[in-house]
Design an enzyme around this catalytic site. Structure first.
Site, PDB file in Angstrom:
ATOM      1  NE  ARG A   1       0.579  -5.847  -1.523  1.00  0.00           N
ATOM      2  CZ  ARG A   1       0.519  -5.767  -2.698  1.00  0.00           C
ATOM      3  NH1 ARG A   1      -0.566  -5.981  -3.549  1.00  0.00           N
ATOM      4  NH2 ARG A   1       1.559  -5.263  -3.500  1.00  0.00           N
TER       5      ARG A   1
ATOM      6  CB  ILE B   1       3.336  -6.263   5.811  1.00  0.00           C
ATOM      7  CG1 ILE B   1       2.581  -5.912   4.587  1.00  0.00           C
ATOM      8  CG2 ILE B   1       2.750  -5.735   7.142  1.00  0.00           C
ATOM      9  CD1 ILE B   1       1.145  -6.834   4.707  1.00  0.00           C
TER      10      ILE B   1
ATOM     11  CG  MET C   1       3.304  -9.015  -4.257  1.00  0.00           C
ATOM     12  SD  MET C   1       1.590  -9.324  -4.455  1.00  0.00           S
ATOM     13  CE  MET C   1       1.055 -10.529  -3.589  1.00  0.00           C
ATOM     14  CB  CYS C   2       6.315  -4.895   0.322  1.00  0.00           C
ATOM     15  SG  CYS C   2       7.812  -5.591   0.463  1.00  0.00           S
ATOM     16  CB  ALA C   3       0.859  -4.322   1.917  1.00  0.00           C
TER      17      ALA C   3
END
Length: 208
Positions: free
Chosen positions: A27, A72, A1-3
């Site tokens: 994340r 991120i 996951m990225c954010a």
């Protein structure tokens, strides 16, 4: 996951973006980056590590303006260590600059690369750049039309934040598989992958 976090037309946008990313640190922990805008120029700081390792107060002070996007990253492909694969990435666009941050996975990467590599040398090894390169090719069109052309034929899941000096655009793929939410803050807006970021910066949730 990225954010993703985007802040539009709010004082200390970069600091608020930092706080929003920090709230979502669960994340991803590999890369962090922020690009801000003062209405004329874009400013970027990005690097390997968690948010607190990449940014200090001096970094945030150099990220001028009332608008910013942050990212991120959790790598889903093997990185080319010789390239800057932190996001947001910045590229020239219409005699100015554009920054893009992406959460998701594009599944027809090789097809898109084959189309681009006839005339383009890619600066990174991440699929995000394919989108902004396609946007660059459509830059003579109005921005909304250029975005539609760039994303036509892109298969997979994505939430995107695009930042130009005076514009922030938030995008979800047609199926809405990657989360993205919108909130009010003062006279501006905040966009985030998770609503916990809104609580951190005291923004008021509007909708997905």
């Amino acid at each position: 996951m990225c954010a993703l976090v985007g802040v539009f037309n709010v004082r200390k946008a970069a600091e608020l973006t930092y706080l929003g990313l920090h709230a979502q640190q669960h994340r991803a922990v590999e890369y962090a980056g922020i690009v801000s805008s003062d209405g004329t120029n874009l400013y970027r700081t990005a690097g390997k590590g968690i948010v607190q390792e990449v940014f200090n107060q001096n970094d945030l002070d150099r990220l001028h303006g009332r608008t910013a996007i942050g990212h991120i990253r959790y790598s889903t492909v093997t990185d080319d260590q010789t390239r800057d694969n932190a996001q947001p990435i910045m590229m020239p666009y219409r005699n100015q600059q554009i920054a893009i941050a992406h959460n998701g996975n594009i599944i027809n990467v090789e097809e898109l690369k084959a189309d681009l590599e006839q005339c383009t040398t890619l600066a990174t090894s991440i699929d995000t750049e394919l989108i902004v390169q396609r946007l660059w090719r459509a830059q003579r069109d109005p921005l909304e039309d250029a975005i539609q052309k760039a994303l036509l034929g892109v298969r997979g899941t994505y939430s995107l934040l695009l930042l130009l000096p005076d514009v922030l655009v938030a995008i979800r793929d047609p199926s809405g598989n990657r989360p993205l939410s919108l909130a009010y803050l003062d006279d501006g807006y905040v966009v985030s992958s998770e609503t916990c970021a809104f609580q951190t910066v005291k923004a008021t949730y509007i909708r997905d």
